[in-house]
Design a protein around this motif. Structure first.
Motif, PDB file in Angstrom:
ATOM      1  N   SER A  20       0.851  -1.192   0.000  1.00 45.19           N
ATOM      2  CA  SER A  20       0.000   0.000   0.000  1.00 45.19           C
ATOM      3  C   SER A  20       0.880   1.233   0.000  1.00 45.19           C
ATOM      4  O   SER A  20       1.996   1.218   0.526  1.00 45.19           O
ATOM      5  N   SER A  29      -5.869  12.430  -6.752  1.00 47.23           N
ATOM      6  CA  SER A  29      -6.476  11.959  -7.993  1.00 47.23           C
ATOM      7  C   SER A  29      -5.908  12.622  -9.236  1.00 47.23           C
ATOM      8  O   SER A  29      -6.219  12.221 -10.348  1.00 47.23           O
ATOM      9  N   MET A  33       0.206   7.162 -10.706  1.00 45.37           N
ATOM     10  CA  MET A  33       0.981   6.521  -9.654  1.00 45.37           C
ATOM     11  C   MET A  33       1.735   5.334 -10.213  1.00 45.37           C
ATOM     12  O   MET A  33       1.216   4.616 -11.084  1.00 45.37           O
ATOM     13  N   GLY A  54      -7.737   5.017 -12.681  1.00 44.85           N
ATOM     14  CA  GLY A  54      -7.608   3.565 -12.688  1.00 44.85           C
ATOM     15  C   GLY A  54      -8.021   2.881 -13.961  1.00 44.85           C
ATOM     16  O   GLY A  54      -7.993   1.648 -14.032  1.00 44.85           O
ATOM     17  N   SER A  70      -3.753  -1.081  -8.336  1.00 46.16           N
ATOM     18  CA  SER A  70      -5.086  -0.480  -8.228  1.00 46.16           C
ATOM     19  C   SER A  70      -4.977   0.752  -7.339  1.00 46.16           C
ATOM     20  O   SER A  70      -3.942   0.973  -6.704  1.00 46.16           O
ATOM     21  N   ARG A  71      -6.040   1.531  -7.303  1.00 45.11           N
ATOM     22  CA  ARG A  71      -6.020   2.725  -6.461  1.00 45.11           C
ATOM     23  C   ARG A  71      -7.413   3.011  -5.934  1.00 45.11           C
ATOM     24  O   ARG A  71      -8.426   2.660  -6.563  1.00 45.11           O
ATOM     25  N   ASN A  73      -9.001   6.462  -4.768  1.00 50.45           N
ATOM     26  CA  ASN A  73      -8.765   7.897  -4.614  1.00 50.45           C
ATOM     27  C   ASN A  73      -9.445   8.462  -3.369  1.00 50.45           C
ATOM     28  O   ASN A  73      -8.992   9.458  -2.811  1.00 50.45           O
ATOM     29  N   THR A  77      -4.894   6.196  -1.736  1.00 50.20           N
ATOM     30  CA  THR A  77      -4.034   5.022  -1.626  1.00 50.20           C
ATOM     31  C   THR A  77      -3.922   4.292  -2.954  1.00 50.20           C
ATOM     32  O   THR A  77      -4.921   4.141  -3.673  1.00 50.20           O
ATOM     33  N   VAL A  78      -2.721   3.845  -3.245  1.00 51.56           N
ATOM     34  CA  VAL A  78      -2.477   2.965  -4.382  1.00 51.56           C
ATOM     35  C   VAL A  78      -1.949   1.640  -3.835  1.00 51.56           C
ATOM     36  O   VAL A  78      -1.229   1.621  -2.836  1.00 51.56           O
ATOM     37  N   TYR A  79      -2.355   0.560  -4.480  1.00 51.14           N
ATOM     38  CA  TYR A  79      -2.003  -0.779  -4.018  1.00 51.14           C
ATOM     39  C   TYR A  79      -1.221  -1.528  -5.097  1.00 51.14           C
ATOM     40  O   TYR A  79      -1.361  -1.253  -6.293  1.00 51.14           O
ATOM     41  N   CYS A  95       6.862   3.490  -4.170  1.00 50.42           N
ATOM     42  CA  CYS A  95       5.767   4.102  -4.908  1.00 50.42           C
ATOM     43  C   CYS A  95       6.190   5.515  -5.303  1.00 50.42           C
ATOM     44  O   CYS A  95       7.047   6.129  -4.653  1.00 50.42           O
TER      45      CYS A  95
END
Length: 127
Positions: A20, A29, A33, A54, A70-71, A73, A77-79, A95
């Motif tokens: 994460s 947003s 990322m 995304g 994935s994210r 907004n 968080t971006v995963y 990241c």
């Protein structure tokens, strides 16, 4: 923008981890990322990238079909979901945020495109 990566650890080959990266500061947003990684003795390399909403993603060939970016907004968080991990995935994962909204296939893979970087999280995959 400040980026805080987490979720790394030690896992056996074939296992999974989810990284994460939480962003604070400017509007999350508006950024593309990306995730990069750096293995010992090697240069940092692109892993995956995602557009602001995304709808577009990009992956390095070694992780295609195993990793998913994935994210969220709403959570800033971006995963990075990493499945079927291999010992060669061992690295520090970073990241990064690029202050553009659209994902360009050439831009997303270049370190120089990114304006902000997190501190990195260690992923170790044992054989």
């Amino acid at each position: 923008v400040q980026l805080q990566a987490s979720g790394g650890g030690l896992v056996q080959a074939g296992g999974s981890l989810r990284l994460s990266c939480i962003a604070s500061g400017r509007i999350f947003s508006t950024y593309v990322m990306g995730w990069f990684r750096q293995a010992p003795g090697k240069e940092r390399e692109f892993v995956a990238g995602i557009s602001w909403n995304g709808d577009r993603t990009a992956y390095a060939d070694p992780v295609k079909g195993r990793f998913t970016i994935s994210r969220d907004n709403a959570k800033n968080t971006v995963y990075l979901q990493m499945n079927s991990l291999k010992p060669e995935d061992t690295a520090v994962y970073y990241c990064a945020a690029d202050y553009v909204s659209t994902l360009n296939s050439r831009r997303v893979v270049a370190e120089s495109s990114y304006d902000y970087w997190g501190q990195g999280t260690q992923v170790t995959v044992s054989s």
